[in-house]
Write a protein that holds these residues in place. Structure first.
Motif, PDB file in Angstrom:
ATOM      1  N   UNK A  78     -13.745 -13.161  -3.028  1.00  0.00           N
ATOM      2  CA  UNK A  78     -12.357 -12.820  -3.376  1.00  0.00           C
ATOM      3  C   UNK A  78     -12.225 -11.319  -3.639  1.00  0.00           C
ATOM      4  N   UNK A  79     -13.138 -10.757  -4.428  1.00  0.00           N
ATOM      5  CA  UNK A  79     -13.088  -9.317  -4.712  1.00  0.00           C
ATOM      6  C   UNK A  79     -13.238  -8.503  -3.418  1.00  0.00           C
ATOM      7  N   UNK A  80     -14.139  -8.938  -2.563  1.00  0.00           N
ATOM      8  CA  UNK A  80     -14.337  -8.254  -1.284  1.00  0.00           C
ATOM      9  C   UNK A  80     -13.051  -8.305  -0.453  1.00  0.00           C
ATOM     10  N   UNK A  81     -12.485  -9.498  -0.316  1.00  0.00           N
ATOM     11  CA  UNK A  81     -11.274  -9.668   0.491  1.00  0.00           C
ATOM     12  C   UNK A  81     -10.112  -8.839  -0.057  1.00  0.00           C
ATOM     13  N   UNK A  82      -9.960  -8.813  -1.384  1.00  0.00           N
ATOM     14  CA  UNK A  82      -8.874  -8.041  -1.989  1.00  0.00           C
ATOM     15  C   UNK A  82      -9.058  -6.542  -1.761  1.00  0.00           C
ATOM     16  N   UNK A  83     -10.276  -6.052  -1.868  1.00  0.00           N
ATOM     17  CA  UNK A  83     -10.519  -4.618  -1.640  1.00  0.00           C
ATOM     18  C   UNK A  83     -10.227  -4.241  -0.190  1.00  0.00           C
ATOM     19  N   UNK A  84     -10.629  -5.101   0.734  1.00  0.00           N
ATOM     20  CA  UNK A  84     -10.359  -4.832   2.155  1.00  0.00           C
ATOM     21  C   UNK A  84      -8.856  -4.849   2.413  1.00  0.00           C
ATOM     22  N   UNK A  85      -8.172  -5.866   1.888  1.00  0.00           N
ATOM     23  CA  UNK A  85      -6.724  -5.980   2.098  1.00  0.00           C
ATOM     24  C   UNK A  85      -5.997  -4.793   1.468  1.00  0.00           C
ATOM     25  N   UNK A  86      -6.413  -4.392   0.283  1.00  0.00           N
ATOM     26  CA  UNK A  86      -5.770  -3.262  -0.390  1.00  0.00           C
ATOM     27  C   UNK A  86      -5.942  -1.981   0.417  1.00  0.00           C
ATOM     28  N   UNK A  87      -7.118  -1.799   0.997  1.00  0.00           N
ATOM     29  CA  UNK A  87      -7.349  -0.623   1.835  1.00  0.00           C
ATOM     30  C   UNK A  87      -6.460  -0.649   3.075  1.00  0.00           C
ATOM     31  N   UNK A  88      -6.213  -1.845   3.589  1.00  0.00           N
ATOM     32  CA  UNK A  88      -5.410  -1.982   4.809  1.00  0.00           C
ATOM     33  C   UNK A  88      -3.933  -1.779   4.557  1.00  0.00           C
ATOM     34  N   UNK A  89      -3.426  -2.282   3.439  1.00  0.00           N
ATOM     35  CA  UNK A  89      -1.967  -2.232   3.223  1.00  0.00           C
ATOM     36  C   UNK A  89      -1.569  -1.510   1.935  1.00  0.00           C
ATOM     37  N   UNK A  90      -2.467  -0.734   1.382  1.00  0.00           N
ATOM     38  CA  UNK A  90      -2.196  -0.056   0.122  1.00  0.00           C
ATOM     39  C   UNK A  90      -0.903   0.735   0.108  1.00  0.00           C
ATOM     40  N   UNK A  91      -0.618   1.505   1.163  1.00  0.00           N
ATOM     41  CA  UNK A  91       0.609   2.297   1.216  1.00  0.00           C
ATOM     42  C   UNK A  91       1.846   1.407   1.206  1.00  0.00           C
ATOM     43  N   UNK A  92       1.783   0.289   1.915  1.00  0.00           N
ATOM     44  CA  UNK A  92       2.915  -0.635   1.939  1.00  0.00           C
ATOM     45  C   UNK A  92       3.110  -1.281   0.576  1.00  0.00           C
ATOM     46  N   UNK A  93       2.006  -1.550  -0.130  1.00  0.00           N
ATOM     47  CA  UNK A  93       2.114  -2.128  -1.470  1.00  0.00           C
ATOM     48  C   UNK A  93       2.804  -1.173  -2.424  1.00  0.00           C
ATOM     49  N   UNK A  94       2.507   0.114  -2.289  1.00  0.00           N
ATOM     50  CA  UNK A  94       3.123   1.107  -3.161  1.00  0.00           C
ATOM     51  C   UNK A  94       4.638   1.095  -3.041  1.00  0.00           C
ATOM     52  N   UNK A  95       5.157   0.714  -1.876  1.00  0.00           N
ATOM     53  CA  UNK A  95       6.602   0.711  -1.642  1.00  0.00           C
ATOM     54  C   UNK A  95       7.287  -0.545  -2.197  1.00  0.00           C
ATOM     55  N   UNK A  96       6.533  -1.541  -2.609  1.00  0.00           N
ATOM     56  CA  UNK A  96       7.128  -2.783  -3.123  1.00  0.00           C
ATOM     57  C   UNK A  96       7.391  -2.623  -4.618  1.00  0.00           C
ATOM     58  N   UNK A  97       8.643  -2.843  -5.024  1.00  0.00           N
ATOM     59  CA  UNK A  97       8.951  -2.705  -6.445  1.00  0.00           C
ATOM     60  C   UNK A  97       8.473  -3.891  -7.242  1.00  0.00           C
ATOM     61  N   UNK A  98       8.249  -3.672  -8.528  1.00  0.00           N
ATOM     62  CA  UNK A  98       7.937  -4.749  -9.459  1.00  0.00           C
ATOM     63  C   UNK A  98       9.265  -5.216 -10.051  1.00  0.00           C
ATOM     64  N   UNK A  99       9.599  -6.475  -9.871  1.00  0.00           N
ATOM     65  CA  UNK A  99      10.863  -7.007 -10.374  1.00  0.00           C
ATOM     66  C   UNK A  99      10.640  -7.716 -11.697  1.00  0.00           C
ATOM     67  N   UNK A 100      11.603  -7.613 -12.556  1.00  0.00           N
ATOM     68  CA  UNK A 100      11.547  -8.287 -13.853  1.00  0.00           C
ATOM     69  C   UNK A 100      12.550  -9.428 -13.853  1.00  0.00           C
ATOM     70  N   UNK A 101      12.192 -10.530 -14.502  1.00  0.00           N
ATOM     71  CA  UNK A 101      13.111 -11.660 -14.630  1.00  0.00           C
ATOM     72  C   UNK A 101      14.301 -11.236 -15.483  1.00  0.00           C
ATOM     73  N   UNK A 102      15.476 -11.729 -15.126  1.00  0.00           N
ATOM     74  CA  UNK A 102      16.701 -11.364 -15.873  1.00  0.00           C
ATOM     75  C   UNK A 102      16.758 -12.048 -17.217  1.00  0.00           C
TER      76      UNK A 102
END
Length: 102
Positions: A78-102
């Motif tokens: 799991x840690x390996x897969x997450x690190x690989x995925x983060x390296x692949x889409x890290x820039x796209x993740x940065x563009x996703x906002x964190x939403x808070x429940x109303x």
């Protein structure tokens, strides 16, 4: 959150741990290890060469053989897969906002 001690280091596939640490410590031929695990030699070699992931079933097999249970192997994968995925889409993740429940 990335551990500052491991930042910049490549992720470690659980197959590398098997290849470099576990199997040499067991002192058995890979053919015998594959037989004991109930898998083909090719499947074992694919894992050791980091070409195949540790699945839940494989984690159960390796965890039983090593006596350390499946969770350690699944967590490594799991840690390996997450690190690989983060390296692949890290820039796209940065563009996703964190939403808070109303």
């Amino acid at each position: 959150m990335t551990n500052p001690l491991t930042k910049g280091l490549p992720p470690i596939h659980p197959g590398e741990i098997l290849r470099e640490d576990v199997l040499p410590a067991l002192g058995r031929p890979k053919t015998e290890i594959a037989r004991l695990l109930g898998i083909s030699r090719q499947t074992l070699y694919d894992i050791l060469n980091e070409q195949q992931p540790i699945t839940a079933q494989m984690a159960l097999r390796i965890g039983k053989m090593c006596g350390n249970g499946p969770n350690i192997w699944l967590n490594m994968q799991k840690r390996y897969d997450l690190r690989i995925a983060e390296a692949e889409i890290g820039d796209k993740l940065d563009a996703i906002p964190v939403l808070q429940a109303a």
